[in-house]
Design an enzyme around this catalytic site. Structure first.
Site, mmCIF file in Angstrom:
data_model
loop_
_atom_site.group_PDB
_atom_site.id
_atom_site.type_symbol
_atom_site.label_atom_id
_atom_site.label_comp_id
_atom_site.label_asym_id
_atom_site.label_seq_id
_atom_site.Cartn_x
_atom_site.Cartn_y
_atom_site.Cartn_z
ATOM 1 C CD GLU A 26 47.849 43.786 38.871
ATOM 2 O OE1 GLU A 26 47.918 42.618 38.418
ATOM 3 O OE2 GLU A 26 47.265 44.700 38.255
ATOM 4 C CG HIS A 83 37.557 49.772 39.773
ATOM 5 N ND1 HIS A 83 36.930 48.701 39.194
ATOM 6 C CD2 HIS A 83 38.633 50.032 38.988
ATOM 7 C CE1 HIS A 83 37.582 48.338 38.108
ATOM 8 N NE2 HIS A 83 38.620 49.120 37.957
#
Ligand SMILES: Cc1ncc(C[n+]2csc(CCOP(=O)(O)OP(=O)(O)O)c2C)c(N)n1
Length: 660
Positions: free
Chosen positions: A396, A463
Site C-alpha cells: 500500500e 474489512h
C-alpha cells in the site's frame, strides 16, 4: 585511487571544484549557525564524494531524489544558489515560501525531487519516476538516496521490491555512514553488507568506497549505462562517515574519537587532491584558481541570502495554497441513461475515463487479469493493456508513493486500495507526502485513491471500516463519498478532473445492493456540493454514504406520521457544503448528523461544532449526532447490524429532537 574512466584532466579538476564547493558552503553555514543566522544544519562533511560523484556521472535529465546530507547534489546540478541559500536560511526567495526547511523541496526544472522528513518515504516515489521513464521510453535514470539507518523502514523494502518486479531504471544509493542518528549499524541491522540485500530482491548490488569520488563516479556511470540498456534496478552501498553530529545540536559524544581519527585520514577531498597532485594534474596555482572560483560562485549568494527578508504571508495566502486552484466547469447530464448497480456505475465510468485520457494509469492489488476483488476493473487489462492496468505487489505504501512520482511526471494515477481498511499501511504517503506537496512547493498531485469501505456485510474488524475521519483532519486532501450510482459517476469524473489528490470512498455494501439511473453522457458533480436527497421541514438529517439510505428509509416511514424529514447527502466530506447545511437548518430548526463510522472523533463532531457556532440562532433543539458505537467492528452479523451500526437508533433520535 584509480582513474579508469574516460574523464579527462579538465573534468578531473571539475570534480575537485564540485567536491570543494559544498564543503566550503557548509563551513560558512556552520559559522552562520553559531551566529544564530540559521536554525538547523545537517552536515554532509566527509560524505561529499557520494553526492558529487554520482550527480556528475548522470545526465542532467536523470532524476535525483536526495536526502539530508546531499548538498553536493544540488551544487553539482547547478541550481540557483541565491534561492538555495534563502531556502536553507528560511528566507524569502527560497523554494518553499518559508513553509519547509532545508532540502525539503522539489525542483522539477532541475530534475531534483527533495525529501520529506519521514525517512525512506521518497524511495517509493522514485519508483513512480522510474515507471514514468519506462512508459515514456525516455531511458532516464532515477537516483534515489537513502541512509543506512533508513534501510530498515518498510518503504525501503516496498520500493526496491516494486522496482525489481517492474524492472525499473533506478539506482538505490545507500550512504552507509555507520550510524542512524546515535545508534550504530550493529544495532540497526544484522547483514554484513547492505548491498547483500539485493540478492533477496533478485537484483544486483555493489558495495563501494564512498569516500573515493572516482570510484563513485565510475560505478554510477557503469551502472547507469547498464540500466539504460534495460538492466533494471541496482542497489549501491557507499561506505562513508559523517565527520560531524547527526545534526549540529546533537553533538558527537556517542561516537568514539578513534573512529573520527580513522576517517579523517580518509577525507574524500584531501585524498582526491593528493591523487591529482601525484598525477601532476593539480598544482598550487590551479588550486588557487579553484578556491577563487568557489568564492566567486558563492560570495554574492551569501550576501543576497543574508540580506533577504524573512518570509511573510497572510491567512488567505496560506489557506489558498493548500490546494491547487481548480476552476470547475459544470457538465450536466444530457440523458436519463440506464438503471444500473453502484458497482457498474463506477466500473463503467472508470472505463470511459481511461478511454478519454491516456495519461491515466490504474494500479492496485489483483486489479489486472483478476479484475480486482470487487471486479470493478474486469476486462480493463484486455482493453487498455498491461502498461496502464497494473497489478502491484502487496504494497500500500509503495504504490501510493509510486503514484506521487507518476503524478509529478504528468501521469494521472488512480490507485485502488483493495479494502479501505488496508490504507493504514500507506497512511504516511497520503498524509505526509501526497497531502502536503502543493502547500510545500506548489506542485499539484492529481491522484485519485479509490477506497472500498464500509460494513453491513459481516466482514469483521479489518474489512468493514469507514476510515474517512483518519484523513478528514489532514489539510491537502479532498474526500468524496457518493451514495448513489448517479453520484458515483459524477464524483469520479470530478475527482479525475481535479488537479488535487482525492480520496474516493465507494461503499462495498452499495456495490450490488443499490441501483439507480446513470446517464450515458459525461457529466460531473462539483466536489464540495451537497445534495438534498429528500426535502422536508421538521428535521434535517445531515449524512453521507449508507447513512443516506438509512435516513431515507426512516424519512419515508415517518412521512406516514406527518413528520417531514429533509435528508442532506453531503457527498463531499472535504470540502463539505456548509451553505446547504446551514440553509436546511434555518428551515427545519432541528438537526441530526448521522454516519456509519463510530461516533468519537468522527466527521459528525466537526459538523456539529460548526452548526453550534453558526446556526445557534436557528436551533430549537440541541445538535444530535449518531454514529456506530465506539468498538471495533464485530464480525457476527446480528451484533454488527443491531448493536454496532446506528440503524436502529435513528427513529429514537428523531423523536428526541422533535420532543425536546
Ligand atoms: C520515519 C522517521 N523516523 C525517524 C526519524 C528521525 N531521524 C531523522 S534522521 C535519523 C537517522 C537516519 O539515519 P540514516 O538513515 O542512516 O541517515 P544519516 O542521517 O545517517 O545520513 C532519524 C532517526 C525520521 N526523520 N523519520
Amino acid at each position: 585511487m584509480n582513474n579508469n574512466t574516460k574523464i579527462n584532466d579538465k573534468q578531473l579538476l571539475d570534480l575537485l571544484f564540485y567536491l570543494e564547493l559544498p564543503r566550503t558552503i557548509e563551513n560558512r553555514m556552520l559559522n552562520y549557525l553559531r551566529q544564530g543566522k540559521i536554525s538547523k544544519w545537517f552536515s554532509g562533511i566527509g560524505q561529499e564524494a557520494i553526492s558529487v560523484g554520482s550527480t556528475y556521472a548522470l545526465n542532467k535529465d536523470d532524476m535525483i531524489l536526495p536526502m539530508h546530507r546531499n548538498l553536493g547534489v544540488f551544487t553539482t546540478r547547478g541550481i540557483d544558489l541565491n534561492s538555495l541559500f534563502c531556502q536553507l536560511m528560511g528566507k524569502e526567495g527560497g523554494f518553499t515560501k518559508g513553509r519547509d526547511r532545508s532540502f525539503h523541496f522539489g525542483l522539477p526544472s532541475k530534475n531534483i525531487i527533495g525529501m520529506i522528513s519521514h525517512l525512506a518515504a521518497m524511495l517509493p516515489v522514485a519508483t513512480g519516476f522510474g515507471l514514468a521513464s519506462k512508459l515514456k521510453k525516455q531511458k532516464k535514470i532515477i537516483l534515489s538516496f537513502t541512509g543506512d539507518g533508513s534501510t530498515s523502514e518498510g518503504d525501503f523494502h516496498e520500493a526496491i521490491n516494486l522496482a525489481a518486479v517492474w524492472n525499473l531504471p533506478i539506482i538505490f544509493l545507500i550512504e552507509n555512514n555507520g550510524y542512524g542518528l546515535s545508534t550504530p549499524s550493529s544495532e540497526q541491522f544484522k547483514c554484513k553488507k547492505l548491498s547483500d540485500k539485493a540478492v533477496g530482491y533478485g537484483i544486483k548490488g555493489f558495495t563501494i568506497d564512498g569516500n573515493n569520488v572516482l570510484e563513485v563516479y565510475n560505478t554510477i556511470s557503469k551502472v547507469a549505462k547498464d540500466i539504460r540498456k534495460g538492466g533494471g534496478p541496482v542497489i549501491i552501498e557507499a561506505i562513508t562517515f559523517r565527520m560531524r553530529g547527526h545534526e549540529e545540536a546533537s553533538g558527537t559524544d556517542y561516537i568514539p574519537k578513534k573512529i573520527f581519527d580513522k576517517w579523517l585520514k580518509k577525507d574524500p577531498i584531501e585524498n582526491y587532491k593528493k591523487y591529482l597532485k601525484s598525477k601532476k594534474i593539480l598544482t598550487d596555482t590551479i588550486q588557487k584558481k579553484i578556491d577563487k572560483k568557489i568564492c566567486k560562485t558563492i560570495d554574492s549568494s551569501f550576501e543576497f541570502s543574508l540580506n533577504a527578508k524573512k518570509p511573510k504571508s497572510t491567512f488567505s495566502i496560506e489557506i489558498n495554497d493548500v490546494y491547487k486552484k481548480h476552476t470547475f466547469n459544470l457538465k450536466s447530464p444530457k440523458d436519463k441513461g440506464l438503471e444500473m448497480r453502484y458497482v457498474d456505475s463506477i466500473s463503467n465510468s472508470l472505463r470511459d475515463i481511461m478511454l478519454n485520457n491516456d495519461k491515466i494509469i490504474i494500479m492496485g492489488q489483483d486489479i489486472s487479469e483478476y479484475g480486482g476483488v470487487f471486479k470493478i476493473t474486469k476486462g480493463f487489462l484486455e482493453k487498455f493493456g498491461s502498461d496502464r492496468v497494473r497489478n502491484t505487489p502487496i504494497i500500500e505504501s509503495g504504490v501510493l508513493g509510486a503514484s506521487v512520482g507518476l503524478a509529478l511526471d504528468g501521469f494521472v494515477p488512480i490507485i485502488e486500495m483493495q479494502f479501505a481498511d488496508f490504507v493504514s499501511c500507506g497512511f504516511n504517503q497520503i498524509v505526509n507526502n501526497i497531502a502536503k506537496t502543493h502547500y510545500r512547493w506548489n506542485e499539484s498531485l492529481n491522484i485519485t485513491i479509490r477506497m472500498p469501505y464500509g460494513g453491513g456485510m459481516s466482514a469483521g474488524p479489518f474489512h468493514s471500516q469507514s476510515p474517512e475521519s483518519w484523513f478528514f483532519h489532514t489539510p491537502g486532501l479532498k474526500i468524496v463519498a457518493p451514495s448513489s450510482p448517479f453520484d458515483a459517476k459524477g464524483l469520479l469524473n470530478a475527482s479525475i478532473e481535479d488537479p488535487n489528490p482525492v480520496l474516493y470512498f465507494e461503499h462495498k455494501y452499495m456495490y450490488r445492493n443499490i441501483k439507480g439511473l446513470v446517464p450515458n453522457d459525461y457529466y460531473n458533480i462539483k466536489i464540495g456540493k451537497a445534495d438534498i436527497k429528500k426535502t422536508g421541514t421538521d428535521v434535517s438529517i445531515i449524512t453521507y454514504g449508507m447513512g443516506v439510505h438509512w435516513a431515507l428509509d426512516i424519512a419515508n416511514k415517518l412521512e406516514n406520521d406527518n413528520i417531514s424529514i429533509e435528508v442532506i447527502d453531503l457527498r463531499s466530506l472535504i470540502p463539505w457544503d456548509k451553505n446547504l447545511v446551514e440553509e436546511s437548518i434555518s428551515k427545519t430548526n432541528r438537526v441530526l448528523i448521522l454516519h456509519e463510522a463510530n461516533l468519537t472523533g468522527g466527521i459528525g463532531a466537526e459538523i456539529s461544532a460548526h452548526i453550534s457556532e453558526k446556526c445557534f440562532k436557528y436551533l430549537d433543539a440541541p445538535v444530535m449526532r449518531l454514529g456506530a458505537i465506539d468498538t471495533p467492528i464485530p464480525f457476527a452479523s446480528d451484533i454488527e447490524k443491531e448493536i454496532y451500526l446506528p440503524i436502529n437508533k435513528i427513529e429514537q433520535k428523531i423523536n428526541e429532537l422533535l420532543n425536546f
